[in-house]
Scaffold this motif. Structure first.
Motif, mmCIF file in Angstrom:
data_model
loop_
_atom_site.group_PDB
_atom_site.id
_atom_site.type_symbol
_atom_site.label_atom_id
_atom_site.label_comp_id
_atom_site.label_asym_id
_atom_site.label_seq_id
_atom_site.Cartn_x
_atom_site.Cartn_y
_atom_site.Cartn_z
ATOM 1 N N VAL A 4 -43.116 -3.457 -6.439
ATOM 2 C CA VAL A 4 -42.389 -2.852 -6.796
ATOM 3 C C VAL A 4 -42.640 -2.671 -8.417
ATOM 4 O O VAL A 4 -42.977 -3.753 -8.934
ATOM 5 C CB VAL A 4 -41.036 -3.627 -6.648
ATOM 6 C CG1 VAL A 4 -39.786 -2.832 -7.444
ATOM 7 C CG2 VAL A 4 -40.648 -3.864 -5.251
ATOM 8 N N THR A 5 -42.497 -1.459 -9.085
ATOM 9 C CA THR A 5 -43.040 -1.277 -10.200
ATOM 10 C C THR A 5 -41.787 -0.593 -11.061
ATOM 11 O O THR A 5 -41.350 0.394 -10.615
ATOM 12 C CB THR A 5 -44.246 -0.139 -10.061
ATOM 13 O OG1 THR A 5 -45.218 -0.703 -9.368
ATOM 14 C CG2 THR A 5 -44.726 -0.073 -11.650
ATOM 15 N N GLN A 6 -41.476 -1.048 -12.120
ATOM 16 C CA GLN A 6 -40.702 -0.756 -13.016
ATOM 17 C C GLN A 6 -41.582 -0.538 -14.505
ATOM 18 O O GLN A 6 -42.065 -1.469 -15.208
ATOM 19 C CB GLN A 6 -39.455 -1.501 -13.353
ATOM 20 C CG GLN A 6 -38.508 -1.705 -12.180
ATOM 21 C CD GLN A 6 -37.388 -2.809 -12.499
ATOM 22 O OE1 GLN A 6 -37.298 -3.887 -11.981
ATOM 23 N NE2 GLN A 6 -36.535 -2.115 -13.365
ATOM 24 N N CYS A 23 -37.970 3.220 -10.719
ATOM 25 C CA CYS A 23 -38.390 2.369 -10.057
ATOM 26 C C CYS A 23 -39.355 2.967 -8.779
ATOM 27 O O CYS A 23 -39.087 3.943 -8.441
ATOM 28 C CB CYS A 23 -37.508 1.329 -9.134
ATOM 29 S SG CYS A 23 -38.008 0.317 -7.965
ATOM 30 N N TYR A 25 -42.154 1.843 -5.537
ATOM 31 C CA TYR A 25 -42.381 0.779 -4.615
ATOM 32 C C TYR A 25 -43.722 1.314 -3.569
ATOM 33 O O TYR A 25 -43.964 2.542 -3.629
ATOM 34 C CB TYR A 25 -41.074 0.387 -3.888
ATOM 35 C CG TYR A 25 -40.411 1.418 -3.153
ATOM 36 C CD1 TYR A 25 -39.525 2.325 -3.662
ATOM 37 C CD2 TYR A 25 -40.732 1.572 -1.606
ATOM 38 C CE1 TYR A 25 -38.996 3.271 -2.764
ATOM 39 C CE2 TYR A 25 -40.195 2.390 -0.909
ATOM 40 C CZ TYR A 25 -39.256 3.188 -1.385
ATOM 41 O OH TYR A 25 -38.982 4.399 -0.808
ATOM 42 N N GLY A 103 -39.339 -6.100 -9.333
ATOM 43 C CA GLY A 103 -40.028 -5.525 -10.282
ATOM 44 C C GLY A 103 -39.745 -6.344 -11.643
ATOM 45 O O GLY A 103 -39.430 -7.058 -11.407
#
Lengths: 112, 114
Positions: A4-6, A23, A25, A103
């Motif tokens: 998960v990337t923020q 966000c 993912y 994230g």
């Protein structure tokens, strides 16, 4: 691997304005849930909104809504009519095999 | 109603001392239980999770251990604390009912190792 990337560590918005938190993912699953959690200075984790991947309709909870793009694996949170009480850390989260993966969070500051 | 209790709220412990944080849930049976750690200004790192009594999975090798002696009790322990163990610890539980996931978090424990 499920990730998960923020990409926005910090954001700010003026009271009553609208802000969108991003966000993305990665998963090979087809049916899953996605969550946005809010963590105010008290550090209590509060569920803001939940999206089920098999539902094409974007989830909405009062001033909070999501833009869910399954093909792009994107799950952004839109906060409308921002309020001072919205100041908090916001985490995007994805459950994978009984584990909730978070994230790194976006710190949102709402200014008067 | 479903609730989760976590204590203590704050804890200051010297390096080398033992640790025991406890978490209990009410209003549900056979939940999945989790321990997360959050360093200051950082995200949540999953430390341990449990799908049943005595079943513990460790996500990150570390100085900590977890136990689940009862269905609704989850304990985080250490025999000797390190400075790097300082942080904010959150207990959480989840249950899948009718295809609907629900995750609930405790109020957290702020641990400072001095």
């Amino acid at each position: 691997a499920q990730t998960v990337t923020q990409s926005q560590p910090e954001m700010s918005v003026q009271e009553a304005e609208t802000v969108t938190l991003s966000c993305t993912y990665d998963t090979s699953e087809n049916n899953y849930y996605l969550f946005w959690y809010k963590q105010p200075p008290s550090r209590q984790m509060i569920l803001v909104i939940r999206q089920e991947a098999y539902k094409q309709q974007n989830a909405t909870e009062n001033r909070f809504s999501v833009n869910f793009q399954k093909a792009a694996k994107s799950f952004s949170l839109k906060i409308s009519d921002s309020q001072l009480g919205d100041t908090a850390m916001y985490f995007c989260a994805f459950p994978f095999t009984d584990k909730l993966i978070f994230g790194t969070g976006t710190r949102l500051q709402v200014f008067p | 109603s479903q609730t989760i209790h976590q204590w203590p709220a704050t804890l200051v412990q010297p390096v080398g001392s033992p640790l025991s944080l406890e978490c209990t849930v009410e209003g549900t049976s056979n939940p999945n239980l989790y321990w997360y750690r959050q360093a200051a200004g950082r995200g949540l790192q999953l430390l341990f999770y449990s799908v049943g009594i005595g079943q513990i999975s460790s996500e990150v090798p570390q100085n900590l251990s977890a136990s689940r002696p009862q269905d609704r009790q989850f304990i985080l322990s250490s025999k000797k604390l390190l400075l790097s163990d300082s942080g904010f610890y959150l207990c959480a539980w989840s249950v899948l009912v009718g295809g609907d996931y629900g995750y609930t978090f405790g109020s957290g424990t702020r641990l400072t190792v001095v």
